[in-house]
Design a protein around this motif. Structure first.
Motif, PDB file in Angstrom:
ATOM      1  N   ILE A   1      -3.511  -4.109  15.207  1.00 10.62           N
ATOM      2  CA  ILE A   1      -3.630  -3.065  14.181  1.00 10.62           C
ATOM      3  C   ILE A   1      -2.240  -2.576  13.778  1.00 10.62           C
ATOM      4  N   MET A   2      -1.373  -2.339  14.787  1.00 14.66           N
ATOM      5  CA  MET A   2      -0.010  -1.887  14.489  1.00 14.66           C
ATOM      6  C   MET A   2       0.772  -2.965  13.725  1.00 14.66           C
ATOM      7  N   LYS A   3       0.581  -4.221  14.112  1.00 14.94           N
ATOM      8  CA  LYS A   3       1.262  -5.327  13.428  1.00 14.94           C
ATOM      9  C   LYS A   3       0.799  -5.418  11.975  1.00 14.94           C
ATOM     10  N   PHE A   4      -0.526  -5.301  11.771  1.00 15.30           N
ATOM     11  CA  PHE A   4      -1.066  -5.322  10.408  1.00 15.30           C
ATOM     12  C   PHE A   4      -0.518  -4.155   9.594  1.00 15.30           C
ATOM     13  N   GLY A   5      -0.435  -2.978  10.220  1.00 12.66           N
ATOM     14  CA  GLY A   5       0.099  -1.799   9.540  1.00 12.66           C
ATOM     15  C   GLY A   5       1.549  -1.989   9.125  1.00 12.66           C
ATOM     16  N   ARG A   6       2.357  -2.566  10.034  1.00  9.77           N
ATOM     17  CA  ARG A   6       3.768  -2.810   9.705  1.00  9.77           C
ATOM     18  C   ARG A   6       3.899  -3.815   8.561  1.00  9.77           C
ATOM     19  N   GLU A   7       3.114  -4.904   8.621  1.00  8.33           N
ATOM     20  CA  GLU A   7       3.177  -5.914   7.562  1.00  8.33           C
ATOM     21  C   GLU A   7       2.715  -5.343   6.225  1.00  8.33           C
ATOM     22  N   LEU A   8       1.665  -4.514   6.268  1.00  5.70           N
ATOM     23  CA  LEU A   8       1.168  -3.889   5.038  1.00  5.70           C
ATOM     24  C   LEU A   8       2.204  -2.943   4.452  1.00  5.70           C
ATOM     25  N   LYS A   9       2.872  -2.189   5.324  1.00  3.11           N
ATOM     26  CA  LYS A   9       3.907  -1.257   4.872  1.00  3.11           C
ATOM     27  C   LYS A   9       5.058  -2.016   4.217  1.00  3.11           C
ATOM     28  N   THR A  10       5.484  -3.118   4.850  1.00  6.29           N
ATOM     29  CA  THR A  10       6.571  -3.934   4.283  1.00  6.29           C
ATOM     30  C   THR A  10       6.172  -4.513   2.936  1.00  6.29           C
ATOM     31  N   THR A  11       4.952  -5.042   2.857  1.00  6.27           N
ATOM     32  CA  THR A  11       4.467  -5.626   1.603  1.00  6.27           C
ATOM     33  C   THR A  11       4.401  -4.579   0.508  1.00  6.27           C
ATOM     34  N   MET A  12       3.916  -3.378   0.855  1.00  5.81           N
ATOM     35  CA  MET A  12       3.818  -2.302  -0.140  1.00  5.81           C
ATOM     36  C   MET A  12       5.207  -1.884  -0.626  1.00  5.81           C
ATOM     37  N   LYS A  13       6.186  -1.823   0.285  1.00  7.09           N
ATOM     38  CA  LYS A  13       7.556  -1.463  -0.117  1.00  7.09           C
ATOM     39  C   LYS A  13       8.120  -2.485  -1.087  1.00  7.09           C
ATOM     40  N   VAL A  14       7.973  -3.774  -0.738  1.00 10.53           N
ATOM     41  CA  VAL A  14       8.500  -4.843  -1.599  1.00 10.53           C
ATOM     42  C   VAL A  14       7.798  -4.826  -2.954  1.00 10.53           C
ATOM     43  N   SER A  15       6.477  -4.662  -2.937  1.00 11.71           N
ATOM     44  CA  SER A  15       5.718  -4.636  -4.199  1.00 11.71           C
ATOM     45  C   SER A  15       6.137  -3.452  -5.054  1.00 11.71           C
ATOM     46  N   TRP A  16       6.344  -2.299  -4.424  1.00 15.51           N
ATOM     47  CA  TRP A  16       6.743  -1.106  -5.169  1.00 15.51           C
ATOM     48  C   TRP A  16       8.131  -1.293  -5.796  1.00 15.51           C
ATOM     49  N   ARG A  17       9.059  -1.908  -5.017  1.00 11.34           N
ATOM     50  CA  ARG A  17      10.399  -2.171  -5.563  1.00 11.34           C
ATOM     51  C   ARG A  17      10.323  -3.113  -6.764  1.00 11.34           C
ATOM     52  N   MET A  18       9.516  -4.168  -6.623  1.00  9.64           N
ATOM     53  CA  MET A  18       9.376  -5.139  -7.718  1.00  9.64           C
ATOM     54  C   MET A  18       8.761  -4.471  -8.946  1.00  9.64           C
ATOM     55  N   LEU A  19       7.763  -3.622  -8.731  1.00  8.13           N
ATOM     56  CA  LEU A  19       7.104  -2.948  -9.847  1.00  8.13           C
ATOM     57  C   LEU A  19       8.078  -1.998 -10.547  1.00  8.13           C
ATOM     58  N   ARG A  20       8.857  -1.244  -9.763  1.00  8.42           N
ATOM     59  CA  ARG A  20       9.846  -0.343 -10.355  1.00  8.42           C
ATOM     60  C   ARG A  20      10.883  -1.113 -11.154  1.00  8.42           C
ATOM     61  N   CYS A  21      11.322  -2.230 -10.594  1.00  3.95           N
ATOM     62  CA  CYS A  21      12.310  -3.073 -11.284  1.00  3.95           C
ATOM     63  C   CYS A  21      11.721  -3.614 -12.590  1.00  3.95           C
ATOM     64  N   TYR A  22      10.470  -4.037 -12.542  1.00  2.00           N
ATOM     65  CA  TYR A  22       9.803  -4.593 -13.726  1.00  2.00           C
ATOM     66  C   TYR A  22       9.629  -3.527 -14.798  1.00  2.00           C
ATOM     67  N   ILE A  23       9.291  -2.298 -14.381  1.00  2.00           N
ATOM     68  CA  ILE A  23       9.094  -1.207 -15.344  1.00  2.00           C
ATOM     69  C   ILE A  23      10.413  -0.854 -16.029  1.00  2.00           C
ATOM     70  N   ASN A  24      11.524  -0.914 -15.295  1.00  2.00           N
ATOM     71  CA  ASN A  24      12.840  -0.551 -15.851  1.00  2.00           C
ATOM     72  C   ASN A  24      13.424  -1.631 -16.767  1.00  2.00           C
ATOM     73  N   MET A  25      12.813  -2.827 -16.785  1.00  2.00           N
ATOM     74  CA  MET A  25      13.324  -3.908 -17.639  1.00  2.00           C
ATOM     75  C   MET A  25      12.903  -3.685 -19.102  1.00  2.00           C
ATOM     76  N   ASN A  26      13.687  -4.294 -20.031  1.00  2.00           N
ATOM     77  CA  ASN A  26      13.236  -4.296 -21.422  1.00  2.00           C
ATOM     78  C   ASN A  26      12.301  -5.486 -21.628  1.00  2.00           C
ATOM     79  N   MET A  27      11.711  -5.593 -22.798  1.00  2.00           N
ATOM     80  CA  MET A  27      10.676  -6.610 -23.060  1.00  2.00           C
ATOM     81  C   MET A  27      11.201  -8.033 -22.870  1.00  2.00           C
ATOM     82  N   ARG A  28      12.438  -8.295 -23.325  1.00  2.00           N
ATOM     83  CA  ARG A  28      12.996  -9.641 -23.218  1.00  2.00           C
ATOM     84  C   ARG A  28      13.168 -10.040 -21.746  1.00  2.00           C
TER      85      ARG A  28
END
Length: 198
Positions: free
Chosen positions: A142-169
């Protein structure tokens, strides 16, 4: 135990189907059902980690192992929920009821018995679940799954923020790169398969 055996035992319990023991008509006690579900989860976690099929019979077909484990899982789940938990829940509810009557100096049942018994039975079944998870290394997973989920959520959030800050091109370019990256491994695999065939 096989996943199918544990899954079928859980399914029959959730559907209210009993094969070996008759379920009490009064549903064990008037306490809330939450504790029963927690104890069922503890029973299933225990079964998942238990191996009951004898090693000397491992040479036989997997079909026989599956049949034996399904029957054993259903039987042990019913023993856990009907024999062990029902008796324990009745005892806890009766003790709570008598304690509340003693505190109110009367014969009437207190209106708080339902909620207090629900709290007590939930704490007991939660303690059983915690013990089983600790004993079967469930807490580690359970703790291992929680850590992996937390890491995945952090990476996904960073990617989403980066994507939102980009222009259309830049967004179009990023999508093209992702599409190409998905196609590349297939080509490499196919090329390596061809090379090995030659």
């Amino acid at each position: 135990m096989e996943n199918l055996a544990v899954g079928l035992a859980a399914f029959f319990q959730l559907m209210g189907c009993y094969f070996f023991f008759a379920q009490p008509e009064d549903c064990c006690s008037p306490a809330p059902d939450l504790a029963s579900w927690i104890f069922l989860a503890a029973t299933l976690c225990f079964l998942w980690d238990t191996s009951i099929y004898p090693r000397r019979f491992m040479h036989m077909a997997r079909f026989w192992r599956l049949i034996v484990e399904i029957v054993a899982a259903i039987f042990l789940t019913e023993v856990g929920t009907i024999i062990i938990w029902c008796g324990l829940e009745r005892l806890l509810f009766c003790l709570t009821d008598e304690l509340m009557k003693f505190m109110h100096n009367g014969c009437q049942t207190s209106p708080y018995v339902y909620w207090l018994s629900g709290l007590i039975t939930s704490l007991v079944s939660g303690a059983v679940l915690w013990y089983v998870l600790e004993a079967t290394d469930g807490m580690y997973y359970i703790m291992k799954f929680g850590r992996e989920l937390k890491t995945t959520m952090k990476v996904s959030w960073r990617m989403l923020r980066c994507y939102i800050n980009m222009n259309m091109r830049d967004r179009r370019r990023a999508l093209k790169v992702c599409q190409l990256a998905r196609k590349m491994p297939k080509r490499k695999c196919c090329q390596s398969d061809r090379d090995s065939c030659e």
